[in-house]
Design a protein around this motif. Structure first.
Motif, PDB file in Angstrom:
ATOM      1  N   GLY A   1       0.795  -1.410  -0.071  1.00 39.57           N
ATOM      2  CA  GLY A   1       0.041  -0.028   0.050  1.00 39.57           C
ATOM      3  C   GLY A   1       0.992   1.274  -0.133  1.00 39.57           C
ATOM      4  N   ARG A   2       1.969   1.255  -0.622  1.00 36.58           N
ATOM      5  CA  ARG A   2       2.952   2.343  -0.259  1.00 36.58           C
ATOM      6  C   ARG A   2       2.933   3.442  -1.617  1.00 36.58           C
ATOM      7  NH1 ARG A   2       8.625   0.482   2.608  1.00 36.58           N
ATOM      8  NH2 ARG A   2       7.506   0.007   4.481  1.00 36.58           N
ATOM      9  N   THR A   3       1.878   2.911  -2.507  1.00 35.28           N
ATOM     10  CA  THR A   3       1.815   3.573  -3.615  1.00 35.28           C
ATOM     11  C   THR A   3       0.500   4.570  -3.651  1.00 35.28           C
ATOM     12  OG1 THR A   3       0.806   1.640  -4.923  1.00 35.28           O
ATOM     13  CG2 THR A   3       3.128   2.123  -5.198  1.00 35.28           C
ATOM     14  N   ARG A   4      -0.174   4.350  -2.755  1.00 38.66           N
ATOM     15  CA  ARG A   4      -1.574   5.194  -2.470  1.00 38.66           C
ATOM     16  C   ARG A   4      -1.629   6.162  -1.156  1.00 38.66           C
ATOM     17  NH1 ARG A   4      -3.033  -0.182  -3.077  1.00 38.66           N
ATOM     18  NH2 ARG A   4      -3.619  -0.182  -0.766  1.00 38.66           N
ATOM     19  N   TYR A   5      -2.171   7.091  -1.370  1.00 42.92           N
ATOM     20  CA  TYR A   5      -2.126   8.191  -0.216  1.00 42.92           C
ATOM     21  C   TYR A   5      -3.167   8.837  -0.128  1.00 42.92           C
ATOM     22  CZ  TYR A   5      -1.335  12.640   2.203  1.00 42.92           C
ATOM     23  OH  TYR A   5      -1.352  13.591   3.097  1.00 42.92           O
ATOM     24  N   ARG A   6      -3.966   8.839   1.023  1.00 43.24           N
ATOM     25  CA  ARG A   6      -5.270   9.431   1.362  1.00 43.24           C
ATOM     26  C   ARG A   6      -5.301  10.275   2.454  1.00 43.24           C
ATOM     27  NH1 ARG A   6     -10.145   9.361  -1.106  1.00 43.24           N
ATOM     28  NH2 ARG A   6      -9.556   7.736  -2.524  1.00 43.24           N
ATOM     29  N   ALA A   7      -5.389  11.514   2.518  1.00 47.70           N
ATOM     30  CA  ALA A   7      -5.647  12.406   3.739  1.00 47.70           C
ATOM     31  C   ALA A   7      -6.967  12.585   4.057  1.00 47.70           C
ATOM     32  CB  ALA A   7      -4.699  13.691   3.484  1.00 47.70           C
ATOM     33  N   GLY A   8      -7.467  13.077   5.476  1.00 42.68           N
ATOM     34  CA  GLY A   8      -8.537  13.315   5.701  1.00 42.68           C
ATOM     35  C   GLY A   8      -8.826  14.929   5.997  1.00 42.68           C
ATOM     36  N   ILE A   9     -10.110  14.967   5.926  1.00 41.80           N
ATOM     37  CA  ILE A   9     -10.463  16.552   5.998  1.00 41.80           C
ATOM     38  C   ILE A   9     -10.354  16.921   7.384  1.00 41.80           C
ATOM     39  CG2 ILE A   9     -12.277  18.040   5.670  1.00 41.80           C
ATOM     40  CD1 ILE A   9     -11.100  16.849   2.925  1.00 41.80           C
ATOM     41  N   VAL A  10     -10.648  15.925   8.414  1.00 40.81           N
ATOM     42  CA  VAL A  10     -10.403  16.403   9.957  1.00 40.81           C
ATOM     43  C   VAL A  10      -9.608  15.360  10.415  1.00 40.81           C
ATOM     44  CG1 VAL A  10     -11.826  17.166  11.899  1.00 40.81           C
ATOM     45  CG2 VAL A  10     -12.715  17.772   9.653  1.00 40.81           C
TER      46      VAL A  10
ATOM     47  N   ARG B   1      -2.157   8.635  -5.936  1.00 42.65           N
ATOM     48  CA  ARG B   1      -2.073   7.255  -6.330  1.00 42.65           C
ATOM     49  C   ARG B   1      -0.963   6.825  -7.505  1.00 42.65           C
ATOM     50  NH1 ARG B   1      -6.378   2.054  -7.255  1.00 42.65           N
ATOM     51  NH2 ARG B   1      -4.595   0.703  -7.321  1.00 42.65           N
ATOM     52  N   GLU B   2       0.208   6.465  -7.387  1.00 43.62           N
ATOM     53  CA  GLU B   2       1.298   6.232  -8.221  1.00 43.62           C
ATOM     54  C   GLU B   2       0.748   4.845  -8.842  1.00 43.62           C
ATOM     55  OE1 GLU B   2       5.980   6.252  -8.494  1.00 43.62           O
ATOM     56  OE2 GLU B   2       5.207   5.959  -6.631  1.00 43.62           O
ATOM     57  N   HIS B   3       0.954   4.986 -10.381  1.00 40.77           N
ATOM     58  CA  HIS B   3       0.929   3.935 -11.266  1.00 40.77           C
ATOM     59  C   HIS B   3       2.121   3.603 -12.020  1.00 40.77           C
ATOM     60  CE1 HIS B   3      -3.547   3.335 -10.981  1.00 40.77           C
ATOM     61  NE2 HIS B   3      -3.442   4.642 -10.758  1.00 40.77           N
ATOM     62  N   THR B   4       2.539   2.695 -12.475  1.00 39.24           N
ATOM     63  CA  THR B   4       3.805   2.668 -13.205  1.00 39.24           C
ATOM     64  C   THR B   4       3.990   3.502 -14.086  1.00 39.24           C
ATOM     65  OG1 THR B   4       3.052   0.840 -14.603  1.00 39.24           O
ATOM     66  CG2 THR B   4       3.992   0.034 -12.587  1.00 39.24           C
ATOM     67  N   ASP B   5       3.013   3.901 -15.000  1.00 42.86           N
ATOM     68  CA  ASP B   5       3.301   4.784 -16.204  1.00 42.86           C
ATOM     69  C   ASP B   5       2.433   6.437 -15.976  1.00 42.86           C
ATOM     70  OD1 ASP B   5       0.760   3.998 -16.265  1.00 42.86           O
ATOM     71  OD2 ASP B   5       0.687   3.714 -18.382  1.00 42.86           O
TER      72      ASP B   5
ATOM     73  N   CYS C   1       5.589  11.582 -16.225  1.00 43.58           N
ATOM     74  CA  CYS C   1       6.810  12.370 -15.911  1.00 43.58           C
ATOM     75  C   CYS C   1       7.701  11.465 -16.854  1.00 43.58           C
ATOM     76  CB  CYS C   1       7.096  12.215 -14.649  1.00 43.58           C
ATOM     77  SG  CYS C   1       6.128  13.247 -13.306  1.00 43.58           S
ATOM     78  N   TRP C   2       8.926  12.326 -17.239  1.00 46.66           N
ATOM     79  CA  TRP C   2       9.880  11.557 -17.975  1.00 46.66           C
ATOM     80  C   TRP C   2      11.432  12.225 -17.405  1.00 46.66           C
ATOM     81  CZ3 TRP C   2       5.770  14.024 -19.858  1.00 46.66           C
ATOM     82  CH2 TRP C   2       4.894  13.408 -20.858  1.00 46.66           C
ATOM     83  N   GLY C   3      12.194  11.360 -17.893  1.00 42.36           N
ATOM     84  CA  GLY C   3      13.597  11.690 -17.358  1.00 42.36           C
ATOM     85  C   GLY C   3      14.642  11.960 -18.551  1.00 42.36           C
TER      86      GLY C   3
ATOM     87  N   SER D   1       8.607   5.447 -11.264  1.00 42.19           N
ATOM     88  CA  SER D   1       9.062   6.277 -10.309  1.00 42.19           C
ATOM     89  C   SER D   1       8.283   7.645 -10.645  1.00 42.19           C
ATOM     90  CB  SER D   1      10.632   6.614 -10.736  1.00 42.19           C
ATOM     91  OG  SER D   1      11.429   5.242 -10.434  1.00 42.19           O
ATOM     92  N   GLN D   2       7.269   7.684 -11.045  1.00 41.91           N
ATOM     93  CA  GLN D   2       6.296   8.891 -11.525  1.00 41.91           C
ATOM     94  C   GLN D   2       6.382   9.809 -10.413  1.00 41.91           C
ATOM     95  OE1 GLN D   2       4.603   9.398 -14.811  1.00 41.91           O
ATOM     96  NE2 GLN D   2       6.430   8.234 -15.119  1.00 41.91           N
TER      97      GLN D   2
END
Length: 490
Positions: free
Chosen positions: A88-97, A320-324, A335-337, A466-467
């Motif tokens: 679950g390290r490719t997902r992030y969700r914050a709360g409003i309160v 949420r990060e995907h491979t591409d 994103c590109w390098g 690495s997006q």
């Protein structure tokens, strides 16, 4: 007689003493493995069949390449990605309160960062991004570059020479880790012009004049662009000769350093507007995560109080990060390098098409890491020695020298000669990010950036897996991917 047009080139990738496309460490590892096989074949031939198969498999993973990258490295990267996604390290969700000490923590590599506000000594303040994990401090200068299309060719050449001298001077400032130059462009949301017109419009104005202004406000955003150019300087207090013992002392030294660097930037074809405030830095990060908020953030920064935006307002509610690609509040980014620089000599305005405003919000970041004078001398000499070693190896094995090998060796010798004459040595990298608010427009945005890179004679490679890190690199937060790879996992 036509005036001579100056061109630029000579950059090259670091190679080291690598054979068959391997780096130095992998080369010595392969030679050691081959030596072990030879010794086993001579001392105990019966063991050789059991050892040869794993050795051949490992050699294939190292030597077979896809897109210039060894298969073994691709397999390792994919395995790490699957492991991170499973945890679950490719997902992030914050709360409003949320009542939590890390309620306003940013996602991914931005998590250790926090925003400071420091006095600039001129009754004003500016923002500093502080990496609490490494102690690095990043301040940003807001600049306006002069257009090369409206300047003489000689002026452009002078600006390039001054920029090279500015970067070379960084080699004598060990406390400066790297410099990031970002050109942030996006279609004008229309709120800036609308606000300016509404404030200037008098109640007793004629109806015909009102109609003309309303038409101007309605149609101008389609042909206007929001452009922001910034120079972010990352400072390492631990490398400073003065050895500051506290955070206030490190900030004070950073402030003195910024004065000198900003004054010399004026000779590089840019006008320095000043140091970015803490609210401006937070607003920049917020706009990157939520493109829909560009108009509102610009309005708050223009007419609000200095502390109208804070670090808690900068982060996304969802990412949420995907491979591409990279999903975040209100947008999807790719994103590109920098995979390969131009092979031929180019003119000073070669990047104009890539950094020019387009139909989608995008950020182009060039990162420069100037090497200290002593380290630069050792590096260029090592590159010359490595090129000579590879040439000797080809002669011993009866292989012909290719055109690329010949040009690479010539450029290595040229770099060593220029460094001996007083030139600086910089490690350069480039990152690009484009954002769309409608996922169906993503293929069109990707094609737009890649075609612009082709026009600039640059090869970009999408950073698979690495997006999120590349997205953060284009922000004024002091993120450097090469530095991230050297950090130990926590």
């Amino acid at each position: 007689m036509e005036p001579e047009i100056r061109t630029y080139g000579g950059w090259r990738r670091r190679h080291g003493i690598g054979l068959l496309g391997l780096d130095t460490t992998a080369t010595f590892g392969a030679l050691a493995a081959a030596l072990v096989l030879v010794v086993l074949a001579a001392m105990k031939p019966t063991v050789l069949p059991y050892v040869a198969l794993p050795a051949v498999l490992a050699g294939g993973l190292c030597l077979i390449r896809i897109g210039g990258i060894p298969v073994g490295r691709l397999v390792l990267a994919r395995t790490r990605w699957w492991w991170a996604a499973w945890r679950g390290r490719t997902r992030y969700r914050a709360g409003i309160v949320v009542d939590h000490p890390r309620a306003f923590q940013l996602p991914g590599v931005l998590a250790p960062l926090t925003l400071l506000s420091a006095e600039d000594g001129r009754t004003g303040s500016y923002g500093i991004v502080w990496d609490r994990r490494t102690g690095l401090l990043t301040a940003t200068l807001r600049v306006v570059p002069a257009s090369t299309w409206l300047a003489d060719r000689a002026d452009g050449d002078t600006w390039v020479a001054s920029w090279g001298g500015w970067l070379a001077a960084l080699g004598h400032l060990p406390q400066v880790r790297w410099v990031s130059v970002t050109v942030d462009t996006a279609p004008e949301p229309g709120s800036t012009l609308a606000d300016a017109v509404s404030r200037s419009l008098l109640p007793e104005a004629p109806q015909s004049a009102r109609a003309i202004l309303d038409e101007l406000v309605r149609t101008a955003p389609a042909a206007a662009a929001d452009v922001d150019t910034r120079v972010s300087i990352t400072f390492d207090p631990n490398a400073s000769p003065t050895k500051p013992r506290s955070l206030p002392e490190a900030v004070a030294e950073l402030s003195r350093l910024l004065d000198g660097l900003a004054s010399r930037l004026g000779n590089c074809g840019v006008s320095v507007l000043g140091r970015a405030t803490a609210a401006e830095l937070a607003g920049t990060v917020r706009i990157a995560f939520d493109p829909h908020s560009r108009g509102e953030v610009n309005r708050l920064l223009s007419y609000g109080s200095p502390d109208v935006l804070g670090w808690g307002d900068a982060g996304p509610l969802f990412a949420r990060e995907h491979t591409d690609h990279y999903e975040h509040d209100g947008g999807v980014s790719v994103c590109w390098g920098w995979h390969e620089p131009p092979r031929q000599n180019v003119r000073s305005d070669i990047l104009a098409g890539l950094v020019a405003p387009g139909p989608f919000p995008k950020r182009i970041t060039l990162q420069y890491r100037a090497l200290p004078a002593a380290a630069a001398s050792r590096l260029v000499q090592q590159e010359v020695n490595a090129a000579s070693f590879r040439a000797q190896f080809r002669r011993r094995t009866g292989r012909d020298e290719t055109a690329r090998d010949s040009i690479d060796a010539a450029r290595a010798r040229q770099a060593a000669a220029e460094e001996a004459a007083g030139a600086g040595v910089c490690l350069v990298s480039m990152y690009a990010a484009v954002t769309v608010t409608d996922p169906e427009l993503l293929p069109r945005a990707v094609a737009h950036v890649e075609s612009a890179a082709d026009t600039a004679k640059i090869r970009l490679r999408r950073l698979w897996g690495s997006q999120a890190a590349a997205f953060a690199t284009t922000l004024p937060c002091g993120i450097h991917p090469a530095d991230l790879t050297r950090r130990l996992p926590h």
